[in-house]
Design an enzyme around this catalytic site. Structure first.
Site: not given
Ligand code: PBG
Ligand code: ZN
Ligand code: ZN
Length: 328
Positions: A198, A251
Protein backbone atom coordinates in the site's frame (compact mmCIF):
# COMPACT_ATOMS: atom_id res chain seq x y z
CA UNK A 1 3.69 -8.72 -46.13
CA UNK A 2 5.73 -11.28 -44.31
CA UNK A 3 3.70 -13.98 -42.52
CA UNK A 4 5.33 -13.16 -39.20
CA UNK A 5 4.10 -9.57 -39.49
CA UNK A 6 0.47 -10.53 -39.26
CA UNK A 7 -1.27 -10.29 -35.91
CA UNK A 8 -4.71 -8.99 -36.87
CA UNK A 9 -5.90 -12.36 -38.13
CA UNK A 10 -5.95 -13.41 -34.52
CA UNK A 11 -8.47 -10.84 -33.29
CA UNK A 12 -10.98 -10.16 -36.07
CA UNK A 13 -13.96 -11.64 -34.28
CA UNK A 14 -15.41 -10.70 -30.85
CA UNK A 15 -14.80 -14.24 -29.65
CA UNK A 16 -11.21 -14.44 -30.90
CA UNK A 17 -10.59 -11.08 -29.18
CA UNK A 18 -11.77 -12.65 -25.93
CA UNK A 19 -9.35 -15.54 -26.41
CA UNK A 20 -6.47 -13.09 -26.46
CA UNK A 21 -6.97 -12.27 -22.81
CA UNK A 22 -5.44 -14.89 -20.56
CA UNK A 23 -8.30 -14.49 -18.12
CA UNK A 24 -11.65 -12.84 -18.61
CA UNK A 25 -13.15 -10.43 -16.11
CA UNK A 26 -16.12 -11.93 -14.30
CA UNK A 27 -18.53 -10.62 -11.67
CA UNK A 28 -17.09 -12.82 -8.94
CA UNK A 29 -13.73 -11.08 -9.30
CA UNK A 30 -15.20 -7.80 -8.10
CA UNK A 31 -15.45 -6.72 -4.47
CA UNK A 32 -17.48 -3.62 -3.65
CA UNK A 33 -16.20 -1.18 -0.97
CA UNK A 34 -19.05 0.27 1.08
CA UNK A 35 -19.18 2.91 3.81
CA UNK A 36 -21.30 2.19 6.87
CA UNK A 37 -22.11 5.01 9.24
CA UNK A 38 -23.61 5.04 12.73
CA UNK A 39 -26.91 6.71 11.91
CA UNK A 40 -28.95 3.56 11.12
CA UNK A 41 -31.20 5.37 8.64
CA UNK A 42 -28.50 7.31 6.80
CA UNK A 43 -28.21 7.47 3.04
CA UNK A 44 -25.84 10.36 2.47
CA UNK A 45 -24.24 11.28 -0.83
CA UNK A 46 -20.41 11.52 -0.85
CA UNK A 47 -19.60 14.52 -3.04
CA UNK A 48 -16.10 13.50 -4.07
CA UNK A 49 -17.17 9.92 -4.92
CA UNK A 50 -19.92 10.27 -7.52
CA UNK A 51 -22.72 7.76 -6.98
CA UNK A 52 -21.39 6.45 -3.65
CA UNK A 53 -23.09 7.01 -0.30
CA UNK A 54 -22.65 6.49 3.40
CA UNK A 55 -25.20 3.95 4.47
CA UNK A 56 -26.90 3.19 7.77
CA UNK A 57 -27.53 -0.47 8.61
CA UNK A 58 -31.27 -0.10 8.07
CA UNK A 59 -30.64 0.88 4.44
CA UNK A 60 -28.44 -2.06 3.53
CA UNK A 61 -31.25 -4.33 2.41
CA UNK A 62 -32.70 -1.84 -0.06
CA UNK A 63 -29.29 -0.77 -1.32
CA UNK A 64 -27.55 -4.14 -1.69
CA UNK A 65 -30.56 -6.39 -2.41
CA UNK A 66 -30.80 -5.49 -6.11
CA UNK A 67 -27.03 -5.74 -6.54
CA UNK A 68 -26.84 -9.19 -4.95
CA UNK A 69 -29.71 -10.16 -7.24
CA UNK A 70 -27.60 -9.10 -10.23
CA UNK A 71 -24.59 -11.13 -9.10
CA UNK A 72 -22.63 -9.05 -6.62
CA UNK A 73 -20.82 -11.65 -4.54
CA UNK A 74 -18.60 -9.71 -2.14
CA UNK A 75 -18.32 -6.43 -0.27
CA UNK A 76 -15.67 -4.85 1.92
CA UNK A 77 -16.95 -2.75 4.82
CA UNK A 78 -15.54 0.56 6.06
CA UNK A 79 -16.91 2.04 9.26
CA UNK A 80 -17.58 5.76 9.35
CA UNK A 81 -18.65 6.70 12.87
CA UNK A 82 -19.70 10.24 13.81
CA UNK A 83 -21.44 9.85 17.12
CA UNK A 84 -18.70 7.94 18.93
CA UNK A 85 -15.92 9.14 21.18
CA UNK A 86 -12.64 8.67 19.27
CA UNK A 87 -9.51 8.10 21.35
CA UNK A 88 -5.83 7.18 21.12
CA UNK A 89 -6.38 3.44 20.61
CA UNK A 90 -9.41 3.54 18.31
CA UNK A 91 -11.80 2.05 20.83
CA UNK A 92 -14.91 2.49 18.64
CA UNK A 93 -13.44 0.23 15.91
CA UNK A 94 -14.83 -2.94 17.44
CA UNK A 95 -17.69 -1.53 19.50
CA UNK A 96 -20.37 -4.25 19.34
CA UNK A 97 -22.93 -1.47 18.77
CA UNK A 98 -20.72 0.26 16.18
CA UNK A 99 -21.50 0.35 12.47
CA UNK A 100 -19.14 -2.40 11.25
CA UNK A 101 -20.14 -5.13 13.69
CA UNK A 102 -23.81 -4.20 13.35
CA UNK A 103 -23.48 -4.35 9.55
CA UNK A 104 -21.78 -7.77 9.65
CA UNK A 105 -24.67 -9.22 11.67
CA UNK A 106 -27.24 -7.60 9.43
CA UNK A 107 -25.62 -8.68 6.15
CA UNK A 108 -25.05 -12.25 7.31
CA UNK A 109 -28.79 -12.56 7.99
CA UNK A 110 -30.02 -10.65 4.95
CA UNK A 111 -27.72 -12.17 2.32
CA UNK A 112 -26.40 -15.59 3.37
CA UNK A 113 -24.45 -16.00 0.12
CA UNK A 114 -22.72 -12.61 0.26
CA UNK A 115 -19.01 -12.70 1.14
CA UNK A 116 -18.25 -10.09 3.77
CA UNK A 117 -14.77 -8.64 4.12
CA UNK A 118 -13.93 -5.95 6.66
CA UNK A 119 -11.22 -3.36 6.30
CA UNK A 120 -9.26 -3.34 9.56
CA UNK A 121 -7.67 -0.06 10.54
CA UNK A 122 -7.69 2.42 13.37
CA UNK A 123 -7.64 5.73 11.45
CA UNK A 124 -11.43 6.02 11.25
CA UNK A 125 -11.57 5.61 15.04
CA UNK A 126 -8.54 7.37 16.52
CA UNK A 127 -8.68 10.97 17.76
CA UNK A 128 -5.49 11.74 15.79
CA UNK A 129 -6.58 9.99 12.59
CA UNK A 130 -3.45 7.85 12.26
CA UNK A 131 -3.67 4.14 11.48
CA UNK A 132 -1.98 2.98 14.70
CA UNK A 133 -1.28 3.89 18.30
CA UNK A 134 1.17 6.77 18.75
CA UNK A 135 4.13 7.53 20.99
CA UNK A 136 4.23 10.85 22.92
CA UNK A 137 6.17 12.44 20.06
CA UNK A 138 3.56 11.49 17.46
CA UNK A 139 5.48 8.61 15.90
CA UNK A 140 3.87 5.18 15.52
CA UNK A 141 4.20 2.86 18.52
CA UNK A 142 4.36 -0.42 16.67
CA UNK A 143 3.82 -3.09 19.34
CA UNK A 144 0.59 -1.70 20.82
CA UNK A 145 -0.62 -0.78 17.32
CA UNK A 146 -0.23 -4.36 16.13
CA UNK A 147 -1.83 -5.76 19.30
CA UNK A 148 -4.84 -3.45 18.97
CA UNK A 149 -5.25 -4.13 15.23
CA UNK A 150 -5.15 -7.90 15.86
CA UNK A 151 -7.81 -7.49 18.56
CA UNK A 152 -10.10 -5.56 16.19
CA UNK A 153 -9.59 -8.12 13.41
CA UNK A 154 -10.47 -10.98 15.74
CA UNK A 155 -13.62 -9.20 16.89
CA UNK A 156 -14.74 -8.76 13.27
CA UNK A 157 -14.10 -12.46 12.67
CA UNK A 158 -16.10 -13.35 15.78
CA UNK A 159 -18.95 -11.15 14.55
CA UNK A 160 -19.05 -13.20 11.33
CA UNK A 161 -16.73 -11.53 8.82
CA UNK A 162 -15.55 -14.01 6.17
CA UNK A 163 -12.40 -11.98 5.65
CA UNK A 164 -10.40 -9.40 7.58
CA UNK A 165 -8.22 -6.99 5.63
CA UNK A 166 -5.70 -4.90 7.57
CA UNK A 167 -4.87 -1.68 5.71
CA UNK A 168 -2.70 -0.05 8.37
CA UNK A 169 0.74 -1.15 7.05
CA UNK A 170 2.22 -1.71 10.53
CA UNK A 171 5.18 -4.12 10.60
CA UNK A 172 4.27 -7.55 11.92
CA UNK A 173 0.49 -7.23 11.87
CA UNK A 174 -0.16 -10.14 9.54
CA UNK A 175 1.62 -12.58 11.84
CA UNK A 176 -0.14 -11.12 14.88
CA UNK A 177 -3.60 -11.27 13.31
CA UNK A 178 -3.06 -14.81 12.02
CA UNK A 179 -1.92 -15.87 15.49
CA UNK A 180 -4.98 -14.24 17.12
CA UNK A 181 -7.33 -15.91 14.61
CA UNK A 182 -5.73 -19.32 15.04
CA UNK A 183 -5.63 -19.15 18.84
CA UNK A 184 -9.31 -18.23 19.00
CA UNK A 185 -10.33 -20.99 16.60
CA UNK A 186 -10.91 -18.79 13.54
CA UNK A 187 -7.78 -19.78 11.65
CA UNK A 188 -9.62 -22.04 9.26
CA UNK A 189 -12.76 -19.94 9.07
CA UNK A 190 -11.58 -16.43 8.32
CA UNK A 191 -9.51 -15.23 5.37
CA UNK A 192 -6.68 -12.81 6.00
CA UNK A 193 -6.29 -10.38 3.11
CA UNK A 194 -3.23 -8.19 3.48
CA UNK A 195 -2.93 -4.73 2.00
CA UNK A 196 0.69 -5.76 1.44
CA UNK A 197 1.91 -3.11 -0.95
CA UNK A 198 0.00 0.00 0.00
CA UNK A 199 1.62 3.17 -1.24
CA UNK A 200 1.45 6.69 0.22
CA UNK A 201 -0.75 8.01 -2.56
CA UNK A 202 -2.50 11.23 -3.52
CA UNK A 203 -5.38 9.04 -4.71
CA UNK A 204 -6.92 8.46 -1.25
CA UNK A 205 -8.36 11.98 -0.99
CA UNK A 206 -12.04 11.18 -1.66
CA UNK A 207 -11.87 8.19 0.71
CA UNK A 208 -10.50 10.27 3.57
CA UNK A 209 -13.25 12.75 2.91
CA UNK A 210 -15.87 9.95 2.85
CA UNK A 211 -14.52 8.19 5.93
CA UNK A 212 -13.42 11.25 7.91
CA UNK A 213 -10.05 9.58 8.35
CA UNK A 214 -7.53 12.23 7.33
CA UNK A 215 -4.67 12.43 9.86
CA UNK A 216 -5.00 15.42 12.23
CA UNK A 217 -1.28 16.15 11.78
CA UNK A 218 1.54 14.85 9.62
CA UNK A 219 1.05 12.21 6.94
CA UNK A 220 1.29 8.43 6.53
CA UNK A 221 4.70 8.31 4.85
CA UNK A 222 6.33 6.46 7.75
CA UNK A 223 4.08 3.45 7.26
CA UNK A 224 2.73 3.57 3.70
CA UNK A 225 5.30 2.86 0.97
CA UNK A 226 7.07 5.55 -1.08
CA UNK A 227 5.65 5.48 -4.65
CA UNK A 228 9.10 4.80 -6.09
CA UNK A 229 9.80 1.82 -3.80
CA UNK A 230 9.56 -1.25 -5.98
CA UNK A 231 11.99 -3.12 -3.73
CA UNK A 232 10.05 -2.41 -0.52
CA UNK A 233 6.85 -3.50 -2.23
CA UNK A 234 8.41 -6.80 -3.26
CA UNK A 235 9.78 -7.36 0.25
CA UNK A 236 6.44 -6.51 1.87
CA UNK A 237 4.64 -8.98 -0.41
CA UNK A 238 7.11 -11.76 0.40
CA UNK A 239 7.02 -10.95 4.10
CA UNK A 240 3.21 -11.08 4.24
CA UNK A 241 3.15 -14.40 2.40
CA UNK A 242 5.59 -15.71 5.00
CA UNK A 243 3.51 -14.32 7.87
CA UNK A 244 0.39 -16.15 6.77
CA UNK A 245 -1.60 -13.83 4.50
CA UNK A 246 -4.23 -15.69 2.46
CA UNK A 247 -4.65 -12.94 -0.14
CA UNK A 248 -2.12 -10.31 -1.20
CA UNK A 249 -3.22 -6.83 -2.23
CA UNK A 250 -1.64 -3.96 -4.13
CA UNK A 251 -3.07 -0.45 -3.68
CA UNK A 252 -3.65 1.85 -5.56
CA UNK A 253 -3.95 -0.18 -8.74
CA UNK A 254 -3.55 1.69 -12.03
CA UNK A 255 -0.31 3.58 -11.26
CA UNK A 256 1.13 0.35 -9.77
CA UNK A 257 0.44 -2.25 -12.46
CA UNK A 258 4.14 -3.22 -12.43
CA UNK A 259 3.82 -4.04 -8.72
CA UNK A 260 0.74 -6.15 -9.44
CA UNK A 261 2.74 -8.02 -12.07
CA UNK A 262 5.60 -8.46 -9.58
CA UNK A 263 3.18 -9.76 -6.94
CA UNK A 264 1.74 -12.26 -9.42
CA UNK A 265 5.24 -13.63 -9.91
CA UNK A 266 6.28 -13.47 -6.22
CA UNK A 267 3.08 -15.03 -4.88
CA UNK A 268 1.81 -17.15 -7.79
CA UNK A 269 -0.15 -19.47 -5.51
CA UNK A 270 -2.15 -16.77 -3.72
CA UNK A 271 -5.20 -14.88 -4.93
CA UNK A 272 -3.99 -11.42 -5.87
CA UNK A 273 -6.15 -8.41 -5.12
CA UNK A 274 -5.77 -4.81 -6.19
CA UNK A 275 -7.73 -1.78 -5.07
CA UNK A 276 -8.94 0.71 -7.64
CA UNK A 277 -9.06 3.42 -4.98
CA UNK A 278 -11.33 6.40 -4.53
CA UNK A 279 -9.13 8.83 -6.47
CA UNK A 280 -8.81 6.43 -9.40
CA UNK A 281 -12.57 6.04 -9.51
CA UNK A 282 -13.12 9.81 -9.23
CA UNK A 283 -10.58 10.38 -12.01
CA UNK A 284 -12.30 7.96 -14.39
CA UNK A 285 -15.64 9.65 -13.64
CA UNK A 286 -14.22 13.17 -14.04
CA UNK A 287 -12.60 12.34 -17.37
CA UNK A 288 -15.86 10.93 -18.67
CA UNK A 289 -17.73 14.04 -17.49
CA UNK A 290 -15.18 16.20 -19.31
CA UNK A 291 -15.83 14.25 -22.53
CA UNK A 292 -12.35 12.71 -22.64
CA UNK A 293 -13.73 9.17 -23.05
CA UNK A 294 -16.79 7.03 -22.52
CA UNK A 295 -17.17 6.01 -18.88
CA UNK A 296 -17.95 2.35 -19.52
CA UNK A 297 -15.14 1.88 -22.03
CA UNK A 298 -12.65 3.48 -19.64
CA UNK A 299 -13.90 1.54 -16.61
CA UNK A 300 -13.36 -1.68 -18.58
CA UNK A 301 -9.95 -0.61 -19.83
CA UNK A 302 -8.68 0.22 -16.33
CA UNK A 303 -10.06 -2.88 -14.62
CA UNK A 304 -9.03 -5.21 -17.45
CA UNK A 305 -5.51 -3.79 -17.31
CA UNK A 306 -5.40 -4.96 -13.69
CA UNK A 307 -6.54 -8.42 -14.73
CA UNK A 308 -3.88 -8.42 -17.44
CA UNK A 309 -1.23 -7.48 -14.87
CA UNK A 310 -2.25 -10.51 -12.80
CA UNK A 311 -5.00 -9.45 -10.40
CA UNK A 312 -7.62 -12.08 -9.63
CA UNK A 313 -9.72 -9.91 -7.32
CA UNK A 314 -10.47 -6.22 -7.82
CA UNK A 315 -11.86 -3.87 -5.21
CA UNK A 316 -13.73 -1.19 -7.11
CA UNK A 317 -16.47 1.40 -6.66
CA UNK A 318 -17.54 0.46 -10.21
CA UNK A 319 -18.73 -2.96 -8.98
CA UNK A 320 -22.45 -2.04 -9.18
CA UNK A 321 -22.10 -0.88 -12.78
CA UNK A 322 -20.15 -3.99 -13.75
CA UNK A 323 -23.09 -6.09 -12.52
CA UNK A 324 -25.05 -4.52 -15.39
CA UNK A 325 -22.17 -4.55 -17.86
CA UNK A 326 -21.00 -8.15 -17.42
CA UNK A 327 -22.96 -11.27 -18.35
CA UNK A 328 -21.25 -13.59 -15.89
N1 PBG B 1 -6.41 2.77 6.31
C1 PBG B 1 -6.93 3.82 5.60
C2 PBG B 1 -7.46 3.46 4.25
N2 PBG B 1 -8.16 2.34 3.98
C3 PBG B 1 -8.54 2.39 2.66
C4 PBG B 1 -8.06 3.57 2.12
C5 PBG B 1 -8.20 4.10 0.72
C6 PBG B 1 -9.32 3.59 -0.08
C7 PBG B 1 -9.70 4.49 -1.20
O1 PBG B 1 -9.08 5.54 -1.45
O2 PBG B 1 -10.66 4.14 -1.89
C8 PBG B 1 -7.36 4.23 3.11
C9 PBG B 1 -6.72 5.51 2.82
C10 PBG B 1 -5.62 6.03 3.62
O3 PBG B 1 -4.62 5.36 3.83
O4 PBG B 1 -5.79 7.17 4.04
ZN1 ZN C 1 -8.24 1.23 5.90
ZN1 ZN D 1 -5.87 3.62 8.38
Amino acid sequence: MDISSILQGGYQHPLSRQWQGRRALTKSMLMYPIFITDDPDASVEIKTLPGQRRWGVNKLEGFLGPLVQKGLSSVILFGVPFKCQKDGRGTPADDPQGPVIQAIHKLRTLFPSLYIACDVCLCEYTSHGHCGVLNQDGTIHTAPSVARIAEVALNYAKAGAHCVAPSDMMDGRIKAIKRALVDAGYGNRCTLMSYSAKFASALYGPFRDAAGSAPAFGDRKCYQLPPTAKGLARRAIQRDVGEGADIIMVKPALPYLDVIADAAQLAPDHPLACYQVSGEYAMVCAGADAGVYDLKVMAFETVESMVRAGATLILTYFAPQFMDWLDV
